[in-house]
Write an enzyme that holds these catalytic residues in place. Structure first.
Site, PDB file in Angstrom:
ATOM      1  N   ASP A 102       2.200   1.423  48.416  1.00 41.79           N
ATOM      2  CA  ASP A 102       3.172   1.974  47.481  1.00 41.79           C
ATOM      3  C   ASP A 102       2.494   2.042  46.112  1.00 41.79           C
ATOM      4  OD1 ASP A 102       5.692   2.551  46.129  1.00 41.79           O
ATOM      5  OD2 ASP A 102       5.665   0.445  45.530  1.00 41.79           O
ATOM      6  N   TYR A 103       3.018   2.873  45.225  1.00 37.55           N
ATOM      7  CA  TYR A 103       2.352   3.034  43.928  1.00 37.55           C
ATOM      8  C   TYR A 103       3.042   2.243  42.793  1.00 37.55           C
ATOM      9  CZ  TYR A 103       0.121   5.163  39.912  1.00 37.55           C
ATOM     10  OH  TYR A 103      -0.562   5.340  38.738  1.00 37.55           O
ATOM     11  N   ASP A 104       4.210   2.728  42.360  1.00 35.06           N
ATOM     12  CA  ASP A 104       4.878   2.090  41.206  1.00 35.06           C
ATOM     13  C   ASP A 104       5.346   0.679  41.526  1.00 35.06           C
ATOM     14  OD1 ASP A 104       5.292   4.313  39.063  1.00 35.06           O
ATOM     15  OD2 ASP A 104       5.720   5.255  40.993  1.00 35.06           O
ATOM     16  N   ASP A 283       7.016  -2.816  46.605  1.00 39.00           N
ATOM     17  CA  ASP A 283       7.802  -3.737  45.783  1.00 39.00           C
ATOM     18  C   ASP A 283       9.310  -3.543  45.839  1.00 39.00           C
ATOM     19  OD1 ASP A 283       7.459  -1.251  44.264  1.00 39.00           O
ATOM     20  OD2 ASP A 283       8.634  -2.311  42.761  1.00 39.00           O
TER      21      ASP A 283
HETATM   22 MG   LIG Z   1       7.395   0.809  44.194  1.00 40.28          MG
END
Ligand SMILES: [Mg+2]
Length: 330
Positions: A102-104, A283
């Site tokens: 995942d990124y953010d 997250d």
């Molecule tokens: Mg995220």
């Protein structure tokens, strides 16, 4: 409630630190007809009566107890040195590895303006190392729109799944649709989100091809949370039989087609080859689909201290990068 004390409170929320702005609002209030002043004051007095010291203290204690209980909700294990070593070993031994990142909130921290949470040089370096590793397939998997990710990552030829699984790009090729979705519900939901933007200073709408997101990171935190709860209730009553769902992310509420999620996308990719090491890290709530739908053998990691279906958790993005660095040493 036009012209009510409620609205005045909101006006004051525009910027708690901007005294000039607040003074203007107050000046306006002083030039108000007496009747209006009385009605606004009555509202505030009523609130004070309701929200007395006893109620306040009770709420405070409840909030404190809830915080304590959060710790008990964990089923995931903290990523210790020993666990990290074990995972590193299986990574080294694996013949075909598959990584979903995942990124953010996972690879980078949050930024008030999502467009500014762009990748830094260290991150590019790290991802490129993984990308070029033999027997390793790397996928960035995100709820972000394809324009932004295309700009950041397409030149690097990273594999990407964006908008929670609507679009896929491999080896620097243009995005293709991974999932057929309809977007006709958007005209119904957009005005609702707009009305929340109007009434929640600092919030805004992000429109993607097949989803609408209401961001409230820049709002007054308590007020933003209250509005989010309210919006959640409104949306759930509206979506009814439509094939859409509401996702509560980190300071963002997203409405999107139900048949699209990261878990479904990840499982599809996994089925394309015989991977013997599958790893997923993320997250927020939208990553839980991956943690739930990937097979038991997959290594799943949650970033942050929230209830999760992931096997392990790490504290923050710094730990994520340390973990990935470990993989690059294979
Ligand atoms: Mg995220």
């Amino acid at each position: 409630m036009a012209g009510s004390a409620y609205e005045m409170n909101e006006a004051l929320l525009i910027n708690p630190n901007n005294f000039e702005e607040q003074a203007d609002t107050l000046k306006m209030a002083f030039h108000m007809p007496e009747q209006e002043q009385v009605s606004r004051n009555t509202f505030l007095q009523n609130r004070l009566e309701r929200y007395n010291v006893e109620v306040w203290a009770n709420e405070f204690m409840n909030a404190l107890n809830e915080k304590r209980d959060v710790g008990k909700a964990f089923i995931s294990e903290k990523m210790s040195k020993e666990i990290l070593n074990n995972i590193g070993d299986s990574y080294n031994k694996a013949q075909k590895r598959l990584l979903f990142l995942d990124y953010d909130g996972t690879l980078v921290g949050f930024h008030k303006d999502p467009q500014k949470a762009s990748p830094d040089e260290e991150l590019y370096e790290l991802l490129s190392q993984l990308q070029h590793q033999e027997n390793t397939t790397l996928f960035l998997i995100s709820g972000r729109d394809k324009q932004t990710f295309g700009k950041w990552f397409l030149p690097k030829k990273y594999n990407m799944i964006v908008e929670h699984g609507v679009w896929i790009s491999k080896d620097g090729e243009e995005f293709k649709m991974l999932e057929q979705v309809k977007g006709d519900w958007m005209n119904k939901i957009r005005p609702v989100l707009e009305s929340f933007v109007d009434r929640t200073p600092g919030s805004f709408i992000e429109e993607k091809n097949y989803s609408l997101a209401w961001h409230y990171r820049n709002t007054d935190p308590d007020f933003g949370e209250k509005r989010a709860t309210e919006l959640n209730t409104v949306l759930r009553s509206l979506i009814g039989n439509d094939d859409i769902s509401v996702l509560n992310g980190n300071k963002v509420m997203e409405v999107k087609s139900s048949n699209v999620n990261k878990g479904r996308a990840a499982v599809r990719i996994m089925a394309e080859d015989d991977f013997d090491f599958v790893f997923a890290i993320g997250d927020d709530w939208t990553d839980e689909f991956m943690f739930q739908e990937l097979p038991e053998s997959a290594v799943t990691v949650k970033v942050g201290l929230k209830k999760t279906h992931a096997k392990y958790h790490v504290e923050n993005t710094k730990r994520v990068r340390e973990l990935l660095k470990r993989f690059t040493q294979a």
